[in-house]
Design an enzyme around this catalytic site. Structure first.
Site, PDB file in Angstrom:
ATOM      1  NE  ARG A  15     -20.219 -22.521 -70.131  1.00  0.00           N
ATOM      2  CZ  ARG A  15     -19.926 -21.494 -69.331  1.00  0.00           C
ATOM      3  NH1 ARG A  15     -18.680 -21.153 -69.097  1.00  0.00           N
ATOM      4  NH2 ARG A  15     -20.895 -20.795 -68.766  1.00  0.00           N
ATOM      5  CD  GLU A  65     -25.787 -17.429 -70.576  1.00  0.00           C
ATOM      6  OE1 GLU A  65     -25.971 -16.353 -71.163  1.00  0.00           O
ATOM      7  OE2 GLU A  65     -24.945 -17.568 -69.677  1.00  0.00           O
ATOM      8  CG  ASN A  97     -22.150 -18.203 -71.764  1.00  0.00           C
ATOM      9  OD1 ASN A  97     -22.587 -17.259 -71.130  1.00  0.00           O
ATOM     10  ND2 ASN A  97     -22.431 -19.470 -71.455  1.00  0.00           N
ATOM     11  CB  SER A 138     -14.642 -18.371 -68.187  1.00  0.00           C
ATOM     12  OG  SER A 138     -15.815 -18.213 -67.459  1.00  0.00           O
ATOM     13  CE  LYS A 181     -28.787 -14.113 -70.325  1.00  0.00           C
ATOM     14  NZ  LYS A 181     -27.389 -13.894 -70.515  1.00  0.00           N
ATOM     15  CE  LYS A 229     -32.421 -16.482 -68.204  1.00  0.00           C
ATOM     16  NZ  LYS A 229     -31.535 -17.394 -68.931  1.00  0.00           N
ATOM     17  CD  GLU A 282     -24.187 -12.809 -71.678  1.00  0.00           C
ATOM     18  OE1 GLU A 282     -23.909 -13.915 -71.181  1.00  0.00           O
ATOM     19  OE2 GLU A 282     -25.161 -12.639 -72.431  1.00  0.00           O
ATOM     20  N   GLY A 283     -22.690 -12.694 -67.050  1.00  0.00           N
ATOM     21  CA  GLY A 283     -21.814 -12.724 -65.881  1.00  0.00           C
ATOM     22  C   GLY A 283     -22.499 -13.145 -64.591  1.00  0.00           C
ATOM     23  NE  ARG A 340     -21.495 -23.035 -65.172  1.00  0.00           N
ATOM     24  CZ  ARG A 340     -22.064 -21.932 -65.635  1.00  0.00           C
ATOM     25  NH1 ARG A 340     -21.680 -20.753 -65.215  1.00  0.00           N
ATOM     26  NH2 ARG A 340     -23.030 -22.010 -66.526  1.00  0.00           N
TER      27      ARG A 340
HETATM   28  P1  ADP Z   1     -25.702 -15.030 -67.371  1.00  0.00           P
HETATM   29  O1  ADP Z   1     -25.441 -14.532 -68.733  1.00  0.00           O
HETATM   30  O2  ADP Z   1     -25.709 -13.970 -66.327  1.00  0.00           O
HETATM   31  O3  ADP Z   1     -24.847 -16.218 -67.034  1.00  0.00           O
HETATM   32  P2  ADP Z   1     -27.884 -16.946 -67.462  1.00  0.00           P
HETATM   33  O4  ADP Z   1     -28.983 -16.902 -68.419  1.00  0.00           O
HETATM   34  O5  ADP Z   1     -26.873 -18.012 -67.668  1.00  0.00           O
HETATM   35  O6  ADP Z   1     -27.214 -15.502 -67.423  1.00  0.00           O
HETATM   36  O7  ADP Z   1     -28.477 -17.050 -66.001  1.00  0.00           O
HETATM   37  C1  ADP Z   1     -27.656 -17.090 -64.869  1.00  0.00           C
HETATM   38  C2  ADP Z   1     -28.029 -18.275 -63.992  1.00  0.00           C
HETATM   39  O8  ADP Z   1     -29.411 -18.203 -63.626  1.00  0.00           O
HETATM   40  C3  ADP Z   1     -27.858 -19.616 -64.666  1.00  0.00           C
HETATM   41  O9  ADP Z   1     -26.533 -20.089 -64.506  1.00  0.00           O
HETATM   42  C4  ADP Z   1     -28.886 -20.473 -63.955  1.00  0.00           C
HETATM   43  O10 ADP Z   1     -28.353 -20.923 -62.716  1.00  0.00           O
HETATM   44  C5  ADP Z   1     -30.005 -19.481 -63.639  1.00  0.00           C
HETATM   45  N1  ADP Z   1     -31.033 -19.523 -64.698  1.00  0.00           N
HETATM   46  C6  ADP Z   1     -31.029 -18.804 -65.837  1.00  0.00           C
HETATM   47  N2  ADP Z   1     -32.098 -19.089 -66.597  1.00  0.00           N
HETATM   48  C7  ADP Z   1     -32.799 -20.011 -65.930  1.00  0.00           C
HETATM   49  C8  ADP Z   1     -34.005 -20.726 -66.209  1.00  0.00           C
HETATM   50  N3  ADP Z   1     -34.703 -20.511 -67.314  1.00  0.00           N
HETATM   51  N4  ADP Z   1     -34.421 -21.629 -65.288  1.00  0.00           N
HETATM   52  C9  ADP Z   1     -33.735 -21.839 -64.158  1.00  0.00           C
HETATM   53  N5  ADP Z   1     -32.603 -21.204 -63.838  1.00  0.00           N
HETATM   54  C10 ADP Z   1     -32.114 -20.304 -64.711  1.00  0.00           C
HETATM   55 MG    MG Z   2     -24.902 -18.092 -67.773  1.00  0.00          MG
END
Ligand code: ADP
Ligand code: MG
Length: 477
Positions: free
Chosen positions: A128, A147, A149, A154, A308, A367, A371-372, A453
């Site tokens: 996803r 990102e 996944n 899920s 990442k 970051k 994940e999660g 979401r």
């Molecule tokens: P994870 O693998 O923990 O899901 P993500 O990269 O998806 O990591 O980051 C988790 C959440 O943080 C995302 O669902 C989003 O809400 C926020 N986020 C992540 N990267 C960004 C970004 N570059 N700008 C704004 N919000 C972000």
């Molecule tokens: Mg995420």
């Protein structure tokens, strides 16, 4: 109840009545989660949090939705290409695995499997790709990837059931025209078709699908939606924990995988993406699964392709061209979705990224390789972490990313036990992708649906499972 949105907002009682109707429909549709009190039992369940209605709906420009769907097959190809490129993975992750133990352990399994020789011949990706809509002064938002996944992506199951809930809400409001505009969505079916294809190509009529999950699994109904689709195709699924695999899993001399004496064609991971999910025994179980000729979804290399650090390296000039040779259009589509991504390796480039983030903290996200949800650092916390990490090699286990700023809008986030009130929100769009490869031949490459979401703007981070975001539907405009 034929009130307009505006008057509804003035009338608390009406709003609550609407919320009750929405919740009851969500329960009836199976938009469910187990409770945090009883995560291993389905005796008492509740609804998965979702937005009340599409009032000033969660507007998603159709062009961006189409763009996200169109680039999904490119992302499938890209993930698959990275997973097959051992040299790229090794080079990309070399600094990270020195400092990040979790990635290092995954990488170690990857190396062991390569050394022994990869036994599996069929490969299955269920991923996803997540995006936010970067707001811009000219009023045209841009699709920017957050990102991808590649393991345990899920909410495809629950997202198949939420359109009926939101249509219901709009119908209650006599907004039938709007209700009909809510897109149908059925990722669970598409994901199951991918698993079914991999199962078929494995070629053993009595073999099973092994779904690896924890016993304490609140999101079981999301997984069941896929299991049910498989059973409807006469493909049987058994749910087991890593612990069960370590006790009762085995390989025969051809590295065929057996669980409780039954042959396994496909291993579908809904666990195994966070350090806390691995004990010593679980790591052993993961290695056993990876060594087998069963189709893993994902195999260890594909899980690593979703880190990442890999995402950041993919954005480097010239890298996509090397990974997807002769496909300039795919490369252009992919690159158009990339936000600014910066390495924090201990070198001049990393120093410069840190200096820029410290100078404008509100424009960046820090970051780790996790994940999660709930792991990223923003604002003051990011500044403190960068100050602490600045001169240490540990910083190579993180990446920096440009912070995406979508335009906020109002909505009600419905959660068990929470009052119904309007808050300012932003959304994240996910597109589900499926691909199957047999040897060198790609036999399936598709997009199979979406997930929207929505979360309140005061939360910088976190998904639905983390209790921050709620399920929503895009309202195309
Ligand atoms: P994870 O693998 O923990 O899901 P993500 O990269 O998806 O990591 O980051 C988790 C959440 O943080 C995302 O669902 C989003 O809400 C926020 N986020 C992540 N990267 C960004 C970004 N570059 N700008 C704004 N919000 C972000
Ligand atoms: Mg995420």
């Amino acid at each position: 109840m034929a009130a307009g949105w505006e008057s509804l907002l003035q009338d608390e009682q009406q709003l609550e009545e609407l919320a009750l109707q929405a919740v009851d429909r969500a329960l009836a549709e199976g938009v469910l989660l187990r409770t945090s009190q009883e995560p291993s039992s389905s005796d008492v369940v509740s609804y998965a949090p979702f937005t009340l209605f599409l009032f000033f709906p969660s507007l998603v420009p159709s062009a961006l939705l189409e763009q996200a769907y169109a680039v999904q097959m490119d992302f499938n190809l890209l993930v698959d290409a990275v997973s097959q490129n051992a040299a790229f993975l090794e080079q990309t992750l070399s600094s990270t695995i020195k400092r990040d133990e979790f990635t290092a352990r995954l990488f170690d399994i990857h190396k062991q499997v390569l050394k022994e020789g990869i036994a599996q011949t069929v490969f299955l990706g269920l991923n996803r790709s997540d995006y936010m809509f970067q707001h811009s002064a000219d009023g045209f938002p841009a699709l920017k990837q957050i990102e991808i996944n590649t393991i345990s992506a899920s909410f495809g199951g629950l997202a198949s059931r939420t359109p009926a809930v939101h249509r219901h809400v709009l119908n209650v409001l006599s907004k039938t025209k709007e209700a009909s505009k809510i897109l149908s969505n059925n990722p669970s079916k598409g994901l199951a078709l991918g698993i079914a294809k991999a199962w078929e190509l494995y070629g053993s009529a009595n073999a099973l699908v092994l779904l690896i999950a924890q016993e304490k699994e609140r999101n079981i109904f999301d997984q069941r939606a896929i299991e049910n689709e498989l059973l409807a195709r006469n493909i049987h699924v058994i749910r087991r924990r890593f612990e069960d695999v370590s006790e009762k899993g085995s390989l025969d001399q051809d590295r065929r995988l057996f669980m409780d004496g039954q042959e396994v064609a496909v291993v579908y991971f809904r666990d195994g993406y966070m350090p806390s999910q691995y004990s010593v025994k679980n790591w052993e179980a993961r290695l056993l699964l990876e060594r087998s000729c069963a189709v893993k979804c994902p195999d260890i290399a594909t899980q690593l392709a979703g880190t990442k650090k890999v995402q950041q390296e993919l954005s480097r000039v010239g890298v996509l061209e090397v990974l997807l040779p002769g496909q300039p259009e795919a490369v252009a589509r992919l690159r158009a979705t990339f936000a600014g991504l910066y390495s924090l390796d201990l070198d001049q480039e990393g120093d410069q990224a840190i200096a820029e983030a410290l100078a404008a903290p509100s424009q960046f996200v820090l970051k780790p390789q996790r994940e999660g949800g709930g792991n990223n650092l923003y604002g003051e916390e990011m500044v403190q972490a960068l100050e602490r990490l600045k001169d240490s090699e540990e910083r190579a286990s993180y990446i920096l990313m440009e912070k995406i700023e979508p335009e906020p809008f109002g909505n009600c986030l419905l959660r068990p036990g929470s009052p119904v009130r309007v808050v300012q929100c932003i959304s994240e769009l996910g597109i589900f992708g499926v691909y199957v490869r047999q040897g060198k031949t790609l036999v399936m490459n598709k997009h199979v649906g979406h997930l929207l979401r929505t979360k309140a703007i005061e939360h910088a981070d976190g998904g639905v499972a983390a209790g921050v975001a709620v399920l929503d539907n895009p309202y195309p405009v």
